[in-house]
Scaffold this active site. Structure first.
Site, mmCIF file in Angstrom:
data_model
loop_
_atom_site.group_PDB
_atom_site.id
_atom_site.type_symbol
_atom_site.label_atom_id
_atom_site.label_comp_id
_atom_site.label_asym_id
_atom_site.label_seq_id
_atom_site.Cartn_x
_atom_site.Cartn_y
_atom_site.Cartn_z
ATOM 1 N N PHE A 221 -3.462 2.794 6.803
ATOM 2 C CA PHE A 221 -2.535 3.237 7.851
ATOM 3 C C PHE A 221 -1.090 2.889 7.495
ATOM 4 O O PHE A 221 -0.167 3.547 7.949
ATOM 5 C CB PHE A 221 -2.917 2.635 9.206
ATOM 6 C CG PHE A 221 -4.300 3.035 9.696
ATOM 7 C CD1 PHE A 221 -4.919 4.175 9.199
ATOM 8 C CD2 PHE A 221 -4.970 2.279 10.631
ATOM 9 C CE1 PHE A 221 -6.175 4.547 9.638
ATOM 10 C CE2 PHE A 221 -6.238 2.646 11.085
ATOM 11 C CZ PHE A 221 -6.842 3.781 10.581
ATOM 12 N N HIS B 90 -8.995 -4.771 11.680
ATOM 13 C CA HIS B 90 -9.662 -4.525 10.399
ATOM 14 C C HIS B 90 -10.755 -3.472 10.470
ATOM 15 O O HIS B 90 -11.137 -2.928 9.456
ATOM 16 C CB HIS B 90 -10.286 -5.828 9.858
ATOM 17 C CG HIS B 90 -9.352 -6.638 9.023
ATOM 18 N ND1 HIS B 90 -8.197 -7.153 9.521
ATOM 19 C CD2 HIS B 90 -9.399 -7.013 7.719
ATOM 20 C CE1 HIS B 90 -7.569 -7.829 8.561
ATOM 21 N NE2 HIS B 90 -8.276 -7.745 7.463
ATOM 22 N N GLU C 128 0.812 -1.222 0.000
ATOM 23 C CA GLU C 128 0.000 0.000 0.000
ATOM 24 C C GLU C 128 0.843 1.270 0.000
ATOM 25 O O GLU C 128 0.459 2.278 -0.601
ATOM 26 C CB GLU C 128 -0.952 0.013 1.196
ATOM 27 C CG GLU C 128 -2.123 -0.960 1.084
ATOM 28 C CD GLU C 128 -1.766 -2.387 1.460
ATOM 29 O OE1 GLU C 128 -0.631 -2.632 1.928
ATOM 30 O OE2 GLU C 128 -2.631 -3.279 1.310
#
Lengths: 324, 318
Positions: free
Chosen positions: A76, A117, A48
């Protein structure tokens, strides 16, 4: 509303209209690759940080990128390119560059996936100057906000509850009548009513609508306001909607500390839209999301909480004669 | 590349940086500065090989890259000094120079974060199909970040025309790279299966030749390439405020590299006489002095611009 989810339609329309729009994802939808090609539907590894950083790079030189980050929890790991790059380049370059980047991520709602999550992030992300934080409360508003995001010149994060994508999404409370583009920073009236106002964001819009039905049984006509975007937050528009409309209950699943809605409440009092003793904030507990539904339930605002709070606020002041 | 031109550009970078250091010593600089002295041959050699419309992505040690990319000194100096008329309106400063007109995309001050940004630019360029490559600079410390490996993996997989120039000066801030890394940059890159060359980073002609070959490969083969340029900082990693950091490196190492100064090497190859060198030095120094004098006279940026260009969103600040 059946068939294709309105968000899917919004994405296809944007990809069709804008040849420079690209989509980054860790798995490709074959139908979209067939329509738009692998150069635009870019499959990337589970990385990511690099994914968002690359999207920033493409956007800086005039492309537009939609990043499907899957879960906000995974965003994050990519806060550096979001916070230090995407939202800063317009300012740091004094307007020479802009970053038309959209990130979609799932928050929480009815999934019971646990603390790593399930996240709400709208208050936290709204602290970043230069970032639009859209928090749709319904499938249609998700499509409407995403459509606007995909034409916006600066970075946008769209925080979507998985609740909006459940198999029965078409039967969810649907305050937005159409999937038309929705402006940023403009709160909407999800339900009209003159006795009191419930203000929600994301999941709590549907919660407010359910509470409004309950309060109708008590003879109260509720207005429900959907904030739609956490940044910009429509402080003045909300003040206009609630002024002269009785008590106000602000409902947020995020914890009270640094809750945007608590800040909004202060604004509503300061501008005289509501009296301090006619305002209440109902928030979630500052606890990570447990998996067990029995443990989760007491941590989030419920219809009972909102209804009870609203009823307490609407009781006549000084109903009991005070002793002289 | 004309060696005489490269020599002149290296000298401009050197004297610019020395003047900036003088200003820092006198507390006239706000924030950090990261001088490029000693590494001039890398920026000048590499960027002489880029096409003028190929994007350059830099990092916090960016003054030399900017000069070599053709960014006007005036805008750089005013930006570094925080004066009106700076390249980025006083909002970027020393670590975040950017000049769209020169395809100088900008400098990022988070170690390693410029790599994926550059890969994104390279992907846009690959898709544009105009044969252009993208150049990104980093220090050897950046290869300790996870995002650099994510980026190189993706660049290799997707076939991105990206030239990563690693300025290997052996130090990561005040820490020897050897102490925190078990492989050289070239070994790390080789393990990823990415084409690379290691070159004497103080030899501007060698850097230029290697960069030219690797850029040609990026453009032709649409594959990332890495140039590892071995070099050294004459001064130090960074300075903030009026006190220079104490020397933290072994004296013998400093002396070894001082004897291999890139500007001296180029002067020797050009066979410049002492008089010629003095004349070049005086010409460049005069140019730099004029730029600094104009910047000093420029005054501060208008405080009303502090809130501009945050976002186009209606309401802007909230």
């Amino acid at each position: 509303m059946t068939g294709r989810h309105p968000v899917g339609t919004a994405v296809r329309e944007a990809l069709t209209e804008q040849p420079d729009l690209h989509m980054f994802c860790t798995y490709q939808q074959d139908d979209l690759v067939g329509l738009f090609g692998a150069d635009r539907m870019v499959r990337l590894p589970i990385a990511e940080n690099a994914m968002v950083g690359m999207a920033v790079g493409m956007a800086l030189v005039g492309r537009r990128v939609l990043v499907s980050i899957a879960r906000v929890a995974f965003l994050f790991t990519a806060l550096d390119p979001l916070v230090n790059q995407a939202t800063k380049w317009r300012y740091m370059s004094d307007g020479q560059f802009s970053v038309p980047l959209v990130i979609r991520g799932l928050t929480r709602g009815d999934e019971h996936l646990g603390a790593q999550h399930e996240h709400h992030a709208h208050s936290m992300l709204s602290q970043i100057p230069g970032l639009v934080v859209a928090v749709p409360g319904s499938p249609n508003s998700a499509a409407g906000l995403l459509s606007t995001a995909l034409r916006h010149p600066d970075p946008v994060v769209v925080l979507e509850s998985p609740r909006l994508y459940t198999p029965d999404w078409a039967r969810l409370p649907e305050p937005e009548p159409t999937a038309a583009p929705l402006p940023f920073g403009v709160a909407g009236r999800a339900l009209a009513g003159g006795d009191l106002t419930l203000v929600g964001i994301g999941n709590t819009v549907a919660l407010c609508l359910r509470a409004a039905r309950r309060l109708a049984d008590h003879g109260l006509r509720c207005q429900v306001v959907d904030l739609r975007t956490a940044a910009p937050l429509d402080r003045d528009g909300t003040a206009g909607l609630v002024a002269g409309n009785g008590p106000v209950v602000l409902v947020d699943e995020e914890p009270r500390t640094a809750s945007l809605l608590a800040d909004l409440g202060l604004h509503l009092v300061q501008v005289g839209a509501v009296e301090p003793d006619r305002l209440a904030v109902v928030c979630g507990a500052p606890v990570p999301a447990p998996v067990s539904p029995a443990l989760l339930a007491p941590l989030l605002p419920t219809v009972d909480d909102v209804t009870a709070t609203a009823l307490a606020l609407t009781r006549p002041r000084y109903a009991t004669p005070r002793p002289d | 590349m004309q060696l005489s031109t490269a020599y002149r550009t290296m000298l401009r970078i050197r004297l610019l940086e020395e003047k900036i250091i003088d200003c820092a010593d006198r507390n006239e600089i706000v924030g950090f500065i990261h001088p490029y002295t000693g590494q001039e041959a890398v920026a000048v050699g590499v960027l002489a090989a880029r096409w003028p419309d190929e994007w350059v992505v830099s990092f916090y040690r960016c003054h030399g890259h900017a000069v070599a990319a053709g960014v006007p000194l005036d805008g750089i100096v005013r930006e570094v000094l925080g004066r009106a008329g700076g390249l980025c309106g006083g909002k970027g400063g020393s670590m975040h120079l950017a000049d769209r007109d020169r395809y100088f995309l900008g400098a990022s001050s988070i170690v390693g974060s410029q790599l994926p940004v550059a890969a994104g630019v390279a992907m846009a360029e690959r898709n544009a199909d105009a044969g252009r490559a993208t150049v990104v600079f980093c220090g050897d410390g950046a290869l300790g970040t996870g995002v650099s490996f994510e980026t190189l993996t993706i660049a290799a997989t997707l076939g991105l025309p990206l030239l990563l120039v690693c300025e290997d000066n052996g130090w990561q801030d005040h820490t020897r790279s050897d102490l925190v890394r078990h492989r050289t940059p070239a070994e790390l890159v080789a393990g990823l299966g990415i084409g690379h060359r290691t070159v004497d980073g103080n030899d501007v002609e060698a850097v230029h030749r290697a960069a030219g070959e690797l850029l040609a490969r990026c453009r032709r083969d649409r594959r990332p390439q890495v140039l590892v340029a071995a070099t050294y900082l004459r001064h130090y990693h960074a300075q903030v405020g009026g006190a220079r950091p104490a020397e933290y490196r072994p004296a013998a190492e400093v002396a070894h590299w001082a004897a291999r100064d890139p500007i001296d090497l180029a002067a020797a190859r050009l066979d410049l006489s002492t008089d010629q060198r003095n004349q070049e030095h005086a010409d460049v120094a005069r140019e730099i002095d004029e730029v600094f004098a104009a910047a000093a006279a420029a005054g501060a940026p208008d405080p009303a611009t502090a809130t501009t260009n945050v976002t186009v969103t209606p309401g802007g600040l909230r």
